[in-house]
Scaffold this motif. Structure first.
Motif, PDB file in Angstrom:
ATOM      1  N   VAL A 222       0.855  -1.196   0.000  1.00  0.00           N
ATOM      2  CA  VAL A 222       0.000   0.000   0.000  1.00  0.00           C
ATOM      3  C   VAL A 222       0.888   1.242   0.000  1.00  0.00           C
ATOM      4  O   VAL A 222       1.843   1.340   0.772  1.00  0.00           O
ATOM      5  CB  VAL A 222      -0.920   0.034   1.237  1.00  0.00           C
ATOM      6  CG1 VAL A 222      -1.760   1.308   1.259  1.00  0.00           C
ATOM      7  CG2 VAL A 222      -1.811  -1.200   1.272  1.00  0.00           C
ATOM      8  N   LEU A 223       0.574   2.184  -0.879  1.00  0.00           N
ATOM      9  CA  LEU A 223       1.182   3.514  -0.825  1.00  0.00           C
ATOM     10  C   LEU A 223       0.086   4.477  -0.385  1.00  0.00           C
ATOM     11  O   LEU A 223      -0.832   4.779  -1.148  1.00  0.00           O
ATOM     12  CB  LEU A 223       1.723   3.932  -2.196  1.00  0.00           C
ATOM     13  CG  LEU A 223       3.159   3.540  -2.524  1.00  0.00           C
ATOM     14  CD1 LEU A 223       3.565   4.089  -3.887  1.00  0.00           C
ATOM     15  CD2 LEU A 223       4.125   4.057  -1.467  1.00  0.00           C
ATOM     16  N   ALA A 224       0.175   4.936   0.850  1.00  0.00           N
ATOM     17  CA  ALA A 224      -0.932   5.698   1.430  1.00  0.00           C
ATOM     18  C   ALA A 224      -0.767   7.190   1.195  1.00  0.00           C
ATOM     19  O   ALA A 224       0.305   7.759   1.388  1.00  0.00           O
ATOM     20  CB  ALA A 224      -1.038   5.419   2.925  1.00  0.00           C
ATOM     21  N   HIS A 225      -1.851   7.797   0.786  1.00  0.00           N
ATOM     22  CA  HIS A 225      -1.944   9.245   0.628  1.00  0.00           C
ATOM     23  C   HIS A 225      -2.809   9.727   1.787  1.00  0.00           C
ATOM     24  O   HIS A 225      -4.028   9.699   1.730  1.00  0.00           O
ATOM     25  CB  HIS A 225      -2.597   9.565  -0.719  1.00  0.00           C
ATOM     26  CG  HIS A 225      -2.834  11.023  -0.966  1.00  0.00           C
ATOM     27  ND1 HIS A 225      -2.102  11.740  -1.872  1.00  0.00           N
ATOM     28  CD2 HIS A 225      -3.720  11.902  -0.431  1.00  0.00           C
ATOM     29  CE1 HIS A 225      -2.534  12.992  -1.887  1.00  0.00           C
ATOM     30  NE2 HIS A 225      -3.518  13.104  -1.023  1.00  0.00           N
ATOM     31  N   ALA A 226      -2.151  10.128   2.879  1.00  0.00           N
ATOM     32  CA  ALA A 226      -2.887  10.454   4.106  1.00  0.00           C
ATOM     33  C   ALA A 226      -3.246  11.931   4.172  1.00  0.00           C
ATOM     34  O   ALA A 226      -2.930  12.725   3.279  1.00  0.00           O
ATOM     35  CB  ALA A 226      -2.061  10.045   5.323  1.00  0.00           C
ATOM     36  N   GLU A 227      -3.883  12.307   5.273  1.00  0.00           N
ATOM     37  CA  GLU A 227      -4.352  13.680   5.444  1.00  0.00           C
ATOM     38  C   GLU A 227      -3.181  14.638   5.608  1.00  0.00           C
ATOM     39  O   GLU A 227      -2.070  14.252   5.945  1.00  0.00           O
ATOM     40  CB  GLU A 227      -5.267  13.759   6.665  1.00  0.00           C
ATOM     41  CG  GLU A 227      -4.585  13.327   7.959  1.00  0.00           C
ATOM     42  CD  GLU A 227      -5.543  13.229   9.115  1.00  0.00           C
ATOM     43  OE1 GLU A 227      -6.720  13.576   8.938  1.00  0.00           O
ATOM     44  OE2 GLU A 227      -5.123  12.804  10.196  1.00  0.00           O
ATOM     45  N   GLY A 228      -3.469  15.934   5.376  1.00  0.00           N
ATOM     46  CA  GLY A 228      -2.433  16.947   5.471  1.00  0.00           C
ATOM     47  C   GLY A 228      -2.666  17.898   6.633  1.00  0.00           C
ATOM     48  O   GLY A 228      -3.354  18.904   6.481  1.00  0.00           O
ATOM     49  N   VAL A 229      -2.129  17.581   7.802  1.00  0.00           N
ATOM     50  CA  VAL A 229      -2.147  18.509   8.936  1.00  0.00           C
ATOM     51  C   VAL A 229      -0.850  19.309   8.825  1.00  0.00           C
ATOM     52  O   VAL A 229       0.176  18.976   9.419  1.00  0.00           O
ATOM     53  CB  VAL A 229      -2.247  17.764  10.281  1.00  0.00           C
ATOM     54  CG1 VAL A 229      -2.344  18.759  11.430  1.00  0.00           C
ATOM     55  CG2 VAL A 229      -3.459  16.840  10.283  1.00  0.00           C
ATOM     56  N   ASN A 230      -0.893  20.372   8.026  1.00  0.00           N
ATOM     57  CA  ASN A 230       0.299  21.085   7.596  1.00  0.00           C
ATOM     58  C   ASN A 230       0.510  22.369   8.404  1.00  0.00           C
ATOM     59  O   ASN A 230      -0.435  23.111   8.657  1.00  0.00           O
ATOM     60  CB  ASN A 230       0.187  21.430   6.111  1.00  0.00           C
ATOM     61  CG  ASN A 230      -0.119  20.200   5.270  1.00  0.00           C
ATOM     62  OD1 ASN A 230       0.423  19.127   5.513  1.00  0.00           O
ATOM     63  ND2 ASN A 230      -0.997  20.350   4.297  1.00  0.00           N
ATOM     64  N   HIS A 231       1.781  22.626   8.762  1.00  0.00           N
ATOM     65  CA  HIS A 231       2.139  23.768   9.613  1.00  0.00           C
ATOM     66  C   HIS A 231       3.008  24.775   8.874  1.00  0.00           C
ATOM     67  O   HIS A 231       3.801  24.406   7.999  1.00  0.00           O
ATOM     68  CB  HIS A 231       2.925  23.296  10.839  1.00  0.00           C
ATOM     69  CG  HIS A 231       2.184  22.362  11.742  1.00  0.00           C
ATOM     70  ND1 HIS A 231       2.036  21.022  11.455  1.00  0.00           N
ATOM     71  CD2 HIS A 231       1.557  22.573  12.934  1.00  0.00           C
ATOM     72  CE1 HIS A 231       1.340  20.438  12.426  1.00  0.00           C
ATOM     73  NE2 HIS A 231       1.043  21.351  13.335  1.00  0.00           N
ATOM     74  N   SER A 387       2.520  10.477  -1.220  1.00  0.00           N
ATOM     75  CA  SER A 387       2.756   9.415  -0.247  1.00  0.00           C
ATOM     76  C   SER A 387       3.319   9.996   1.041  1.00  0.00           C
ATOM     77  O   SER A 387       4.293  10.757   1.020  1.00  0.00           O
ATOM     78  CB  SER A 387       3.732   8.382  -0.808  1.00  0.00           C
ATOM     79  OG  SER A 387       4.092   7.450   0.185  1.00  0.00           O
ATOM     80  N   THR A 388       2.697   9.638   2.152  1.00  0.00           N
ATOM     81  CA  THR A 388       3.224  10.043   3.459  1.00  0.00           C
ATOM     82  C   THR A 388       3.871   8.858   4.166  1.00  0.00           C
ATOM     83  O   THR A 388       4.101   8.901   5.363  1.00  0.00           O
ATOM     84  CB  THR A 388       2.104  10.647   4.330  1.00  0.00           C
ATOM     85  OG1 THR A 388       1.008   9.730   4.396  1.00  0.00           O
ATOM     86  CG2 THR A 388       1.621  11.960   3.742  1.00  0.00           C
ATOM     87  N   ARG A 389       4.138   7.805   3.406  1.00  0.00           N
ATOM     88  CA  ARG A 389       4.920   6.678   3.881  1.00  0.00           C
ATOM     89  C   ARG A 389       6.278   6.735   3.192  1.00  0.00           C
ATOM     90  O   ARG A 389       6.427   7.362   2.161  1.00  0.00           O
ATOM     91  CB  ARG A 389       4.217   5.353   3.583  1.00  0.00           C
ATOM     92  CG  ARG A 389       2.775   5.281   4.075  1.00  0.00           C
ATOM     93  CD  ARG A 389       2.666   5.352   5.586  1.00  0.00           C
ATOM     94  NE  ARG A 389       1.292   5.121   6.009  1.00  0.00           N
ATOM     95  CZ  ARG A 389       0.410   6.078   6.272  1.00  0.00           C
ATOM     96  NH1 ARG A 389       0.756   7.351   6.145  1.00  0.00           N
ATOM     97  NH2 ARG A 389      -0.820   5.791   6.658  1.00  0.00           N
TER      98      ARG A 389
END
Length: 417
Positions: A222-231, A387-389
């Protein structure tokens, strides 16, 4: 079980198409991409009509403005897709490229050859433009793709995939290289996850629940495209006007995207001067502000709840925290960040370099908007997701990220002693 049985013929057809794509010439793939671009332009009225059906149904179902924005297939979205396809066709083809070639002491020539992954399963929500981007990148990388879009974009996706398959046939490539799962039933997600041995990779692109479901159930990588809690961290040495503009662009330019800004961390030394300027700009853009106690003492803002620090809003909402140091900002990001996009605004070079080294995110920026975490903006032509992995890909996944390498060796009769 019926859904699983129904998907297996599609997956087998995709496998056969993938084998044909492995042997396809770069010219044939590029011809298909350019044909896709031409058809998007020629058939835009039909695409707009299909998209309008989805928009009307979504509005009647009470979808949020952010989700409606992601669903809309506007003239600008189509123009960007056409440009992306043309740029993708002009890019070098990675398939078959030899890398890290070396001559061993026995004369054996050893290297790595870049090859397609095979068949990709792509599960995504709301965004019909992702149908084109994912299909085009997969094709360029020599992969077949099985698409499972959200019910909100059903009519749009059907129209787009029909167009893309026509372009494949025109280039004498198998139309089965791009297929749309013929149902939006949620059981189809599980069915795709259980197609181990038929799908080589699955990419979920959507909400947290979808990502967790796919990672839990998948029988393939799995290549996960997760949420963006961006700072955005506004450092003590920051140019205040620059920081305001970066924050405003990050939050308000298109708040419904995963690379939009959700949190601002401000060094306490400049908070009294910076926060009123930021608040005025955000107020004019219609952004609701939430903040910690020190923020609320300096500007009108709602008190932030514990959940606010870990929430991806995808809306005109911004949470602000005053911090005492770069160290505190780094600690906060490590705790609440989602490994997506993080930025610093600073004129202090050592702080910028420390931020780049220590922040764990797929894109880390200095003095620039988080909205740049995008395959098109970063020179990839387009992307299938971010991808966030860290395995296989980290950040926007373009053509090269959808290939792998195998060892190849060229000899002249060498045998091992």
């Amino acid at each position: 079980m019926a859904v699983t049985t129904d998907l297996k013929p599609l997956a087998h057809a995709a496998q056969a198409a993938a084998r044909q794509l492995q042997a396809a010439s770069p010219a044939a793939k590029n011809q298909a991409l350019l044909s896709m671009a031409a058809r998007l332009g020629a058939q835009q009225e039909a695409l707009f009509q299909a998209n309008q059906k989805d928009l009307e149904a979504a509005q009647a179902a009470g979808l949020s403005p952010a989700k409606l924005d992601r669903l809309r297939l506007s003239p600008k979205v189509l123009a960007d897709l056409i440009t992306g396809l043309e740029q993708l066709a002009a890019m070098p083809d990675p398939v078959g490229a030899l890398e890290e070639v070396q001559v061993r002491p026995n004369g054996l020539l050893v290297g790595r050859m870049r090859v397609p992954l095979g068949v990709i399963g792509f599960i995504y929500e709301s965004r019909p433009n992702a149908t084109v981007e994912a299909s085009a990148i997969s094709l360029k990388a020599g992969n077949a793709i099985l698409l499972r879009g959200g019910k909100e974009a059903w009519h749009s996706n059907q129209a787009l995939v029909h167009l893309l398959q026509q372009a494949l046939a025109e280039a004498s490539l198998p139309p089965e290289a791009i297929q749309l799962v013929p149902t939006t039933d949620r059981q189809a997600v599980l069915a795709m996850c259980h197609l181990g041995g038929l799908l080589d990779l699955i990419i979920p692109r959507g909400g947290k629940e979808l990502i967790e479901l796919v990672e839990r159930e998948a029988r393939m990588p799995v290549l996960a495209h997760a949420e963006g809690v961006n700072h955005l961290y506004v450092d003590q040495s920051a140019d205040l006007e620059m920081a305001v503009q970066i924050a405003l662009n990050g939050k308000a330019q298109r708040p419904s995207t995963c690379n939009s800004l959700e949190k601002v961390l401000v060094h306490q030394a400049i908070a009294p001067a910076f926060l009123p300027r930021l608040a005025q700009a955000m107020q004019e853009a219609g952004v609701e502000l939430r903040g910690d106690e020190r923020t609320c003492a300096l500007i009108p803002a709602k008190p932030a709840s514990p959940e606010d620090w870990q929430t991806e809003y995808l809306d005109l909402i911004l949470t602000i925290k005053v911090v005492d140091s770069l160290e505190e900002a780094l600690t906060h990001i490590a705790r609440y960040g989602s490994h997506h996009t993080e930025a610093i605004c600073t004129q202090h070079y050592p702080h910028a370099m420390r931020f780049l080294r220590e922040v764990d995110a797929s894109l880390v920026l200095v003095n620039a908007s988080p909205r740049f975490n995008d395959g098109f903006q970063l020179g990839l032509g387009a992307e299938i997701g971010i991808s966030t992995r860290k395995l296989q890909a980290y950040g926007p996944m373009g053509v090269k990220e959808l290939t792998t390498t195998k060892f190849v060796a060229l000899g002249q009769g060498q045998v091992r002693e």
